[in-house]
Write an enzyme that holds these catalytic residues in place. Structure first.
Site, short mmCIF file in Angstrom:
data_model
loop_
_atom_site.label_atom_id
_atom_site.label_comp_id
_atom_site.label_asym_id
_atom_site.label_seq_id
_atom_site.Cartn_x
_atom_site.Cartn_y
_atom_site.Cartn_z
N GLU A 17 38.58 30.55 43.05
CA GLU A 17 39.93 30.24 43.52
C GLU A 17 39.98 28.86 44.21
OE1 GLU A 17 42.48 32.39 43.04
OE2 GLU A 17 43.97 31.11 44.03
N ASP A 18 38.97 28.55 44.99
CA ASP A 18 39.07 27.40 45.90
C ASP A 18 38.12 26.25 45.61
OD1 ASP A 18 40.95 28.86 47.27
OD2 ASP A 18 39.57 29.56 48.82
#
Ligand code: MN
Length: 290
Positions: free
Chosen positions: A76-77
């Site tokens: 996600e990051d």
């Protein structure tokens, strides 16, 4: 420096023969990819996945789940991909990381509770471990919620109370449910929380006296029945006392005063018969509430 040692220690206690290579590798990959990112608290980002994995290790989750927890925010990051996760850690870890990532993208509206939970299970790819990682993720975010601005604190606490607390309840993970509930209570109803905690503390001595009185009756009964057991106080969780009181419309002091005891059967070979016999003794002394 942030280290994996304590996590390994917790995991080893329940899985003495766990294969630790995958955990060390997951930690190294997550640490490398999150490097330079910081939490709102100012701490290095890696402290978050590490804390999530430690919560799960405490619950006794398996090594695969812990590896996925360490990696749960990488896709996600950071630039790390699901394909890379699968190459390095195999299909199972990749599947869990993918499930957590997808779950983060689902918006849960005002559906009925059962429908929301059904949607979560589908989004999690039907592997319940995805939901358990999500709960641990939220627990750590709730523990560190004070670093968020107030409007965000309230939004996150509300979503936690409405979606994740019922999920933890449904999965039967009461340790997580109770802590999440208590943290939501503090953010959403700070005055009631403070008052309930004050009352809970004020009544501690009175509760202990009631418990001691129960034990005075119960211990000889148990001895006579040749059941070896310890009797200890099991105080009601303040939030649960507050909620039940509100539902019933009484005074919360009444519930905080209830004597609650835990009777733990001490046997090397515990037999369910002894547990029922002890329960029978309790019901013989005090009338059960249907
Ligand atoms: Mn996270």
């Amino acid at each position: 420096a942030v280290a994996i040692g304590p996590l390994v220690g917790v995991h080893r206690r329940q899985y003495p023969h766990a294969e630790l290579g995958i955990l060390e590798q997951a930690f190294a990959v997550a640490e490398e990819h999150h490097r330079g990112q910081r939490r709102k608290s100012g701490e290095p980002f890696i402290t978050h996945p590490l804390a999530v994995a430690t919560i799960l290790a405490d619950l006794g989750m398996d090594t695969t789940t812990l590896a996925a927890a360490l990696l749960h925010d990488t896709v996600e990051d950071t630039r790390y991909t699901i394909a890379q996760t699968q190459d390095a850690f195999g299909l199972e870890v990749a599947h869990l990381v993918d499930g957590v990532t997808k779950l983060d993208r689902v918006r849960f509206g005002a559906d009925a509770e059962a429908e929301t939970i059904r949607k979560m299970i589908v989004a999690g790819g039907r592997d319940l471990r995805v939901l358990v990682i999500k709960l641990a993720d939220r627990l750590h975010n709730m523990r560190t919620l004070r670093y968020q601005p107030p409007h965000k604190q309230e939004r996150i606490a509300r979503a936690t109370r409405d979606v994740l607390v019922p999920l933890a309840d449904r999965l039967g993970i009461h340790v997580l449910k109770r802590e999440l509930e208590g943290l939501c209570f503090a953010v959403l109803e700070p005055d009631e929380e403070a008052a309930t905690l004050r009352l809970h503390a004020e009544r501690a001595r009175h509760r202990a006296a009631l418990t001691a009185e129960m034990a005075r009756w119960l211990i000889p009964d148990l001895r006579e029945a040749q059941i070896s057991a310890t009797v200890t106080e099991r105080p009601r969780h303040p939030y649960s006392a507050y909620r039940t009181t509100r539902e019933r419309g009484g005074g919360s002091d009444e519930l905080l005063d209830a004597a609650r005891v835990l009777v733990l059967i001490n046997r090397d070979d515990p037999s369910p018969g002894d547990c029922y016999a002890a329960l029978g003794l309790v019901h013989g002394r005090w009338r059960p509430v249907p």
